[in-house]
Design an enzyme around this catalytic site. Structure first.
Site, short mmCIF file in Angstrom:
data_model
loop_
_atom_site.label_atom_id
_atom_site.label_comp_id
_atom_site.label_asym_id
_atom_site.label_seq_id
_atom_site.Cartn_x
_atom_site.Cartn_y
_atom_site.Cartn_z
N GLU A 97 104.66 -0.10 105.28
CA GLU A 97 104.81 1.35 105.20
C GLU A 97 103.52 2.08 105.54
OE1 GLU A 97 106.80 2.07 101.42
OE2 GLU A 97 108.66 1.30 102.28
N GLU A 115 118.27 -1.09 93.55
CA GLU A 115 116.81 -1.20 93.54
C GLU A 115 116.49 -2.41 92.66
OE1 GLU A 115 113.93 0.38 94.98
OE2 GLU A 115 113.31 -1.50 94.05
N HIS A 142 115.83 -2.01 101.99
CA HIS A 142 114.56 -1.27 102.00
C HIS A 142 113.44 -2.17 101.47
CE1 HIS A 142 115.45 3.15 102.77
NE2 HIS A 142 116.47 2.44 103.20
N GLU A 154 114.80 -0.73 106.23
CA GLU A 154 113.74 0.27 106.30
C GLU A 154 112.53 -0.46 106.89
OE1 GLU A 154 111.76 3.48 103.30
OE2 GLU A 154 111.68 1.38 102.75
N GLU A 167 110.85 9.35 103.74
CA GLU A 167 110.50 9.61 102.34
C GLU A 167 109.02 9.93 102.15
OE1 GLU A 167 111.56 6.01 100.26
OE2 GLU A 167 109.94 4.86 101.15
C1 NOJ Z 1 112.10 3.17 98.10
C2 NOJ Z 1 113.20 3.39 99.09
O1 NOJ Z 1 112.72 3.34 100.41
C3 NOJ Z 1 113.82 4.73 98.79
O2 NOJ Z 1 114.80 5.05 99.76
C4 NOJ Z 1 114.39 4.72 97.40
O3 NOJ Z 1 114.88 5.99 97.08
C5 NOJ Z 1 113.34 4.32 96.36
N1 NOJ Z 1 112.65 3.16 96.78
C6 NOJ Z 1 113.97 4.06 95.01
O4 NOJ Z 1 114.74 2.91 95.07
CA CA Z 2 110.46 2.58 101.16
#
Ligand code: NOJ
Ligand code: CA
Length: 700
Positions: free
Chosen positions: A172, A412, A480, A499, A505
């Site tokens: 990232e 997550e 992600h 991702e 974000e």
């Molecule tokens: C990182 C992810 O890239 C994002 O899309 C997500 O909202 C947050 N983590 C929380 O899971």
């Molecule tokens: Ca992310």
């Protein structure tokens, strides 16, 4: 000048002393644009060299693997060199085009020394080279412990490179543009801008690593079909301009991977194109991957989606229920009143999706655990089958179905991957029970099992396990924070997107993504597979819910529209809040119209880090869509619409930066105009600073 001469002599000298002298075999690509030479030196060490359009692009470079108790690096003799060729056109389940030609010549360079045997398997394409190491079954030892990969890539000049640091845990980062000799990751180590970053070497960079030579040739070093191995990073030598393979280790820093024989490594790929636009059409990585392993793919459906998501990133609401992150908030059980994933709020998004033809609604923060998730390296934080008290799973699945909308699940894992593995079956069965066809997974934080890395063998195998297990439950996947994709979506087409890069974000809560960012991604990270970037932010300043918030998106609104075409993904989010879209229905029309699956894609122009324009034909329909974006510099472009069908008329709707638009000073104006177009017509576009243009061209 003197320094340059010394450098030249050094490069010439170093390659002379080691290059292959015997058993040299040459492999030519079908159209003879690419050639690979492979041979052995006096010590029986293997070397290869690649030329493209008559020029050397990778000079003599070492090959081999180091593994405990084995010798896969020297003392080799050539056993046989088997040539072959292949020409097939295959149909991806979804993609940038509906047919892909896989046309190559190959060579199996079989080697043996006194103790071991190894084959180096090369494929030469007209737009690149792939090679991998193959190890046959052995009677006695059935495992090998890989400690190092010796592969090198000797560049022939100090090319321009677009790179992010070789981070074991994150992709990232903001890209840097330097010469090869200018690669230096020290500023990234010092800045520590990513919560979970692990950068250990000043000269390590991630793959795909894309470079431009002085004559315009674009070279990208990548890997394909990353399975059961540590991810490939590259260590640059600023003096010799040579890259060495660097494999991410297992939890034992001395071990890169343990593999059961017979075994082959992932492909090492060198993508070669005359220009940047060519690179966007290069399907070498996909072609090097195995064909689809799923027998029934009828349930795999690309889609657009919206979601209970951006509103948490910009501070309208929270993922957690009780308003207490990093604590035992949920045990107190008191709602804070800021929880976003409520039944009522989700219904609002379902209504919005239904009204606008979006297939899915993602809901984050629906399940218990968010009070304890962030950066804590804890087991068993999340349940993937238990909702917060204000989120009615059964009612929402009924409601979504009645509106013809699918709910997208969110898992997550907070990188407690062992906890996730334990829950995978129950989690996917739960999704089947409530009709969720897709899941977004996430790997924020340091990995459990402790000592493992996001890019290491254990996690690489985990991501593949998830792709296989979700397929078993007929679930589509969007990961992600995984390792960067390497084309495995050909083999597992339910793995729609990743991702694995710096997404939208970051604009909500950091210095953000610079204007050139989206002009780099398609030439680097996205070469390996689609990215869930989450475009479509209309409210550029993200201070809607907190006037003190200074963060913002670093583009115009028109550029946000164009990203749906320039950043290819079969899963595209309309990321902003429904209320922000409802204020601008005329602009939102483009997001409603743009498809996510294509028959054909053409790059009309491109310069890495500067601009690109893509034209794509909707799958199974005569309509075309164009997206054009630029970095911080405004640009004028002229195109001939020579790809349209002769004799047809089309209605083009052009969404362009309004007068005086500018990504910082005036990001909002979008000028919308309609015109009738035919094949051969000329279009003139004017892009503002970090602006863009999106065009739908609908057949009459
Ligand atoms: C990182 C992810 O890239 C994002 O899309 C997500 O909202 C947050 N983590 C929380 O899971
Ligand atoms: Ca992310």
């Amino acid at each position: 000048m003197k320094k340059f001469l010394v450098l030249l002599l050094f490069i010439a000298g170093s390659s002379l002393s080691v290059y292959a002298q015997k058993t040299i075999k040459t492999l030519l690509s079908p159209g003879k644009t690419t050639s690979v030479k492979v041979g052995l030196n006096k010590s029986g060490e293997a070397f290869y060299k690649i030329t493209y359009n008559g020029a050397t692009v990778v000079d003599w470079s070492r090959l081999g693997i180091e593994a405990r108790g084995h010798n896969f690096s020297s003392g080799f003799k050539l056993v046989s060199a088997e040539a072959g060729s292949h020409d097939e056109t295959w149909k991806p389940v979804w993609g940038e085009e509906s047919q892909i030609r896989d046309h190559y010549n190959e060579l199996r360079y079989r080697l043996a020394n006194e103790t071991d045997a190894m084959t180096i398997h090369f494929r030469a394409y007209d737009n690149g080279v792939g090679f991998r190491y193959e190890f046959p079954a052995k009677e006695k030892a059935d495992n090998i412990t890989v400690t190092n990969e010796l592969t090198e890539f000797q560049m022939t000049a100090d090319h321009t490179a677009w790179w992010i640091p070789g981070d074991y845990d994150s992709n990232e980062h903001v890209y840097s543009t330097t010469s090869i000799s200018g690669i230096n990751t020290a500023p990234y180590m010092a800045e520590k801008s990513i919560v979970t970053q692990h950068i250990v070497d000043t000269y390590n960079v991630q793959t795909p690593l894309t470079m431009r030579a002085a004559n315009g040739t674009h070279i990208s070093i990548a890997e394909a079909a990353l399975v059961d191995f540590g991810a490939l990073h590259l260590t640059a030598d600023p003096k010799t301009l040579k890259f060495k393979a660097f494999l991410i280790s297992t939890s034992d820093p001395a071990v890169k991977s343990v593999n059961t024989l017979p075994f082959h490594t992932p492909w090492r790929a060198v993508l070669l194109n005359r220009d940047a636009a060519g690179l966007l059409g290069n399907r070498l990585i996909l072609n090097l991957n195995e064909p689809c392993k799923l027998s029934d793919v009828s349930w795999i459906k690309p889609m657009k989606y919206c979601g209970v998501w951006w509103e948490m990133h910009v501070g309208k609401g929270t993922w957690d229920y009780s308003g207490s992150q990093n604590g035992d908030g949920f045990k107190n059980g008191q709602p804070s009143g800021k929880h976003s994933a409520t039944t009522a709020n989700t219904k609002k998004y379902i209504d919005f999706a239904a009204k606008n033809g979006l297939g899915g609604v993602l809901v984050e923060g629906w399940n218990i655990g968010w009070e304890n998730w962030f950066n804590q390296q804890k087991e068993e934080v999340f349940s993937f089958t238990k909702a917060y008290p204000d989120y009615d799973v059964a009612e929402l699945s009924r409601y979504a179905e009645s509106k013809g909308v699918k709910l997208i699940m969110h898992h997550e894992t907070s990188s407690a991957v062992t906890s996730y593995e334990r829950q995978m079956d129950s989690a996917y069965a739960f999704m089947n029970q409530y009709g969720y066809p897709a899941v977004k997974t996430g790997y924020v934080g340091k990995i459990i099992p402790k000592g493992e890395w996001h890019d290491g063998q254990w996690m690489v195998n985990h991501y593949v396990r998830v792709a296989e297990r979700t397929a078993k439950y007929r679930v589509m996947l969007d990961a992600h924070e995984p390792v960067r994709p390497s084309g495995l979506h050909r083999t597992y087409p339910n793995w729609l997107a990743c991702e694995a890069s710096r997404g939208q974000e970051f604009n909500a809560w950091s210095k953000g993504n610079p204007p050139e960012h989206e002009c780099i991604l398609p030439f680097t990270r996205i070469l390996g597979g689609p990215m869930d970037y989450t475009p479509g932010i209309f409210q550029i300043e993200v201070n809607q819910f907190d006037p003190n918030k200074k963060e913002r998106v670093h583009t115009t609104v028109a550029k946000q529209l164009a990203l749906y075409v320039t950043l290819y993904s079969p899963l595209q989010m309309a990321a902003d809040l429904p209320e922000n879209y409802e204020k601008r229905p005329d602009v939102f029309q483009f997001i409603r119209d743009v498809p996510v699956d294509w028959d054909e894609s053409r790059a009309l122009n491109a310069s890495v880090g500067d601009y690109l324009t893509m034209a794509r034909k909707e799958k199974g329909k005569p309509n075309w869509f164009i997206g054009s974006i630029t970095d911080e510099n405004p640009r004028d472009f002229t195109f001939k619409l020579d790809f349209l069908e002769a004799g047809k008329t089309y209605e083009a709707t052009i969404y362009e930066d309004g007068p005086d638009a500018h990504y910082e000073k005036n990001p909002y104006p979008v000028n919308i105009r309609k015109t009738t177009v035919r094949k051969g017509d000329t279009l003139r576009l004017r892009l503002a600073a970090s602006g863009g243009c999106a065009i739908s061209i609908m057949a009459n």
